[in-house]
Scaffold this motif. Structure first.
Motif, PDB file in Angstrom:
ATOM      1  N   VAL A  42      -3.736   0.597   0.754  1.00 19.41           N
ATOM      2  CA  VAL A  42      -2.720   1.522   0.255  1.00 19.41           C
ATOM      3  C   VAL A  42      -3.482   2.728  -0.263  1.00 19.41           C
ATOM      4  O   VAL A  42      -4.286   2.619  -1.190  1.00 19.41           O
ATOM      5  CB  VAL A  42      -1.869   0.885  -0.863  1.00 19.41           C
ATOM      6  CG1 VAL A  42      -0.876   1.904  -1.399  1.00 19.41           C
ATOM      7  CG2 VAL A  42      -1.162  -0.362  -0.356  1.00 19.41           C
ATOM      8  N   LEU A  43      -3.217   3.878   0.344  1.00 17.84           N
ATOM      9  CA  LEU A  43      -3.963   5.089   0.067  1.00 17.84           C
ATOM     10  C   LEU A  43      -3.091   6.111  -0.641  1.00 17.84           C
ATOM     11  O   LEU A  43      -1.945   6.327  -0.270  1.00 17.84           O
ATOM     12  CB  LEU A  43      -4.455   5.661   1.402  1.00 17.84           C
ATOM     13  CG  LEU A  43      -5.347   6.875   1.399  1.00 17.84           C
ATOM     14  CD1 LEU A  43      -6.697   6.552   0.751  1.00 17.84           C
ATOM     15  CD2 LEU A  43      -5.562   7.353   2.832  1.00 17.84           C
ATOM     16  N   THR A  44      -3.641   6.705  -1.705  1.00 12.44           N
ATOM     17  CA  THR A  44      -3.016   7.869  -2.345  1.00 12.44           C
ATOM     18  C   THR A  44      -4.045   8.988  -2.295  1.00 12.44           C
ATOM     19  O   THR A  44      -5.140   8.810  -1.762  1.00 12.44           O
ATOM     20  CB  THR A  44      -2.606   7.591  -3.805  1.00 12.44           C
ATOM     21  OG1 THR A  44      -3.778   7.522  -4.613  1.00 12.44           O
ATOM     22  CG2 THR A  44      -1.789   6.321  -3.943  1.00 12.44           C
ATOM     23  N   GLU A  45      -3.725  10.118  -2.874  1.00 16.96           N
ATOM     24  CA  GLU A  45      -4.681  11.221  -2.873  1.00 16.96           C
ATOM     25  C   GLU A  45      -5.970  10.869  -3.613  1.00 16.96           C
ATOM     26  O   GLU A  45      -7.040  11.358  -3.277  1.00 16.96           O
ATOM     27  CB  GLU A  45      -4.057  12.469  -3.498  1.00 16.96           C
ATOM     28  CG  GLU A  45      -3.015  13.122  -2.618  1.00 16.96           C
ATOM     29  CD  GLU A  45      -2.466  14.397  -3.231  1.00 16.96           C
ATOM     30  OE1 GLU A  45      -3.144  15.023  -4.073  1.00 16.96           O
ATOM     31  OE2 GLU A  45      -1.352  14.768  -2.860  1.00 16.96           O
ATOM     32  N   THR A  46      -5.869  10.028  -4.634  1.00 19.92           N
ATOM     33  CA  THR A  46      -7.029   9.744  -5.476  1.00 19.92           C
ATOM     34  C   THR A  46      -7.482   8.292  -5.480  1.00 19.92           C
ATOM     35  O   THR A  46      -8.529   7.984  -6.057  1.00 19.92           O
ATOM     36  CB  THR A  46      -6.748  10.162  -6.934  1.00 19.92           C
ATOM     37  OG1 THR A  46      -5.592   9.448  -7.400  1.00 19.92           O
ATOM     38  CG2 THR A  46      -6.506  11.659  -7.040  1.00 19.92           C
ATOM     39  N   THR A  47      -6.722   7.381  -4.874  1.00 18.12           N
ATOM     40  CA  THR A  47      -7.086   5.970  -4.897  1.00 18.12           C
ATOM     41  C   THR A  47      -6.931   5.331  -3.520  1.00 18.12           C
ATOM     42  O   THR A  47      -6.176   5.809  -2.674  1.00 18.12           O
ATOM     43  CB  THR A  47      -6.223   5.168  -5.890  1.00 18.12           C
ATOM     44  OG1 THR A  47      -4.854   5.209  -5.463  1.00 18.12           O
ATOM     45  CG2 THR A  47      -6.351   5.714  -7.299  1.00 18.12           C
ATOM     46  N   ASN A  48      -7.654   4.244  -3.325  1.00 18.46           N
ATOM     47  CA  ASN A  48      -7.540   3.431  -2.125  1.00 18.46           C
ATOM     48  C   ASN A  48      -7.662   1.980  -2.569  1.00 18.46           C
ATOM     49  O   ASN A  48      -8.707   1.562  -3.067  1.00 18.46           O
ATOM     50  CB  ASN A  48      -8.621   3.783  -1.107  1.00 18.46           C
ATOM     51  CG  ASN A  48      -8.418   3.104   0.225  1.00 18.46           C
ATOM     52  OD1 ASN A  48      -7.439   2.398   0.424  1.00 18.46           O
ATOM     53  ND2 ASN A  48      -9.342   3.310   1.140  1.00 18.46           N
ATOM     54  N   SER A  49      -6.590   1.231  -2.405  1.00 14.22           N
ATOM     55  CA  SER A  49      -6.554  -0.164  -2.820  1.00 14.22           C
ATOM     56  C   SER A  49      -6.618  -1.045  -1.574  1.00 14.22           C
ATOM     57  O   SER A  49      -5.753  -0.959  -0.707  1.00 14.22           O
ATOM     58  CB  SER A  49      -5.270  -0.428  -3.602  1.00 14.22           C
ATOM     59  OG  SER A  49      -5.180  -1.773  -3.957  1.00 14.22           O
ATOM     60  N   LEU A  50      -7.646  -1.883  -1.479  1.00 16.76           N
ATOM     61  CA  LEU A  50      -7.834  -2.748  -0.320  1.00 16.76           C
ATOM     62  C   LEU A  50      -7.602  -4.206  -0.695  1.00 16.76           C
ATOM     63  O   LEU A  50      -8.085  -4.666  -1.738  1.00 16.76           O
ATOM     64  CB  LEU A  50      -9.249  -2.611   0.241  1.00 16.76           C
ATOM     65  CG  LEU A  50      -9.508  -1.404   1.133  1.00 16.76           C
ATOM     66  CD1 LEU A  50      -9.697  -0.157   0.314  1.00 16.76           C
ATOM     67  CD2 LEU A  50     -10.720  -1.651   1.992  1.00 16.76           C
ATOM     68  N   THR A  51      -6.878  -4.913   0.160  1.00 20.89           N
ATOM     69  CA  THR A  51      -6.660  -6.344  -0.002  1.00 20.89           C
ATOM     70  C   THR A  51      -7.165  -7.041   1.252  1.00 20.89           C
ATOM     71  O   THR A  51      -6.740  -6.724   2.365  1.00 20.89           O
ATOM     72  CB  THR A  51      -5.168  -6.657  -0.215  1.00 20.89           C
ATOM     73  OG1 THR A  51      -4.706  -5.939  -1.370  1.00 20.89           O
ATOM     74  CG2 THR A  51      -4.943  -8.144  -0.416  1.00 20.89           C
ATOM     75  N   MET A  52      -8.066  -7.984   1.064  1.00 19.48           N
ATOM     76  CA  MET A  52      -8.688  -8.669   2.187  1.00 19.48           C
ATOM     77  C   MET A  52      -7.685  -9.524   2.959  1.00 19.48           C
ATOM     78  O   MET A  52      -6.929 -10.293   2.368  1.00 19.48           O
ATOM     79  CB  MET A  52      -9.833  -9.555   1.698  1.00 19.48           C
ATOM     80  CG  MET A  52     -10.592 -10.246   2.812  1.00 19.48           C
ATOM     81  SD  MET A  52     -12.056 -11.130   2.233  1.00 19.48           S
ATOM     82  CE  MET A  52     -11.342 -12.310   1.087  1.00 19.48           C
ATOM     83  N   VAL A  53      -7.695  -9.382   4.277  1.00 19.37           N
ATOM     84  CA  VAL A  53      -6.961 -10.272   5.175  1.00 19.37           C
ATOM     85  C   VAL A  53      -7.935 -11.353   5.640  1.00 19.37           C
ATOM     86  O   VAL A  53      -7.651 -12.543   5.563  1.00 19.37           O
ATOM     87  CB  VAL A  53      -6.378  -9.494   6.381  1.00 19.37           C
ATOM     88  CG1 VAL A  53      -5.736 -10.439   7.379  1.00 19.37           C
ATOM     89  CG2 VAL A  53      -5.392  -8.432   5.908  1.00 19.37           C
TER      90      VAL A  53
END
Length: 128
Positions: free
Chosen positions: A98-109
């Motif tokens: 999930v990407l925003t202008e200032t953050t990127n949140s990754l969840t492992m599949v």
């Protein structure tokens, strides 16, 4: 009616590049912190390049420990370490992001290398 729909669609497609959604990109420098197996906090920087490659600086000391390649399809990012003293060559990691202008949140599949740590999640902040 059909002509009006086509004109509306063409207008929306024209405006798409000017929206914030179209301008979001993983390209750039990102930092994150995570705990190692001993509970020590490790901060690292990932530089994502437009050519589909990345470089990881563990400890943010100016030394690149991992170089790899990535691809994106929809909300899924696939990463693969290619070289470096800390590179894991056991296979590709697949993450939802999930990407925003200032953050990127990754969840492992799935990731045979376990890059996301014990929680399976990593939260990045864009470096300014």
């Amino acid at each position: 009616m059909m002509k009006m729909m086509k004109n509306l669609l063409a207008g929306l497609l024209f405006l798409l590049p000017f929206t914030g959604f179209a301008q979001l990109s993983v390209v750039g420098d990102w930092t994150a912190s995570d705990k190692d197996e001993n509970g020590n906090v490790l901060t690292f920087k990932v530089s994502m390049k437009a050519n589909g490659t990345y470089a990881v600086d563990l400890g943010v000391d100016g030394t690149i420990e991992i170089e790899g390649k990535y691809s994106i399809e929809g909300d899924t990012m696939t990463i693969e370490d290619v070289s470096g003293p800390a590179a894991c060559k056991d296979g590709k990691g697949v993450y939802k992001f999930v990407l925003t202008e200032t953050t990127n949140s990754l969840t492992m599949v799935s990731d045979p290398c376990g890059h996301a740590g014990p929680t399976g999640k990593t939260f990045f902040t864009r470096v300014k």
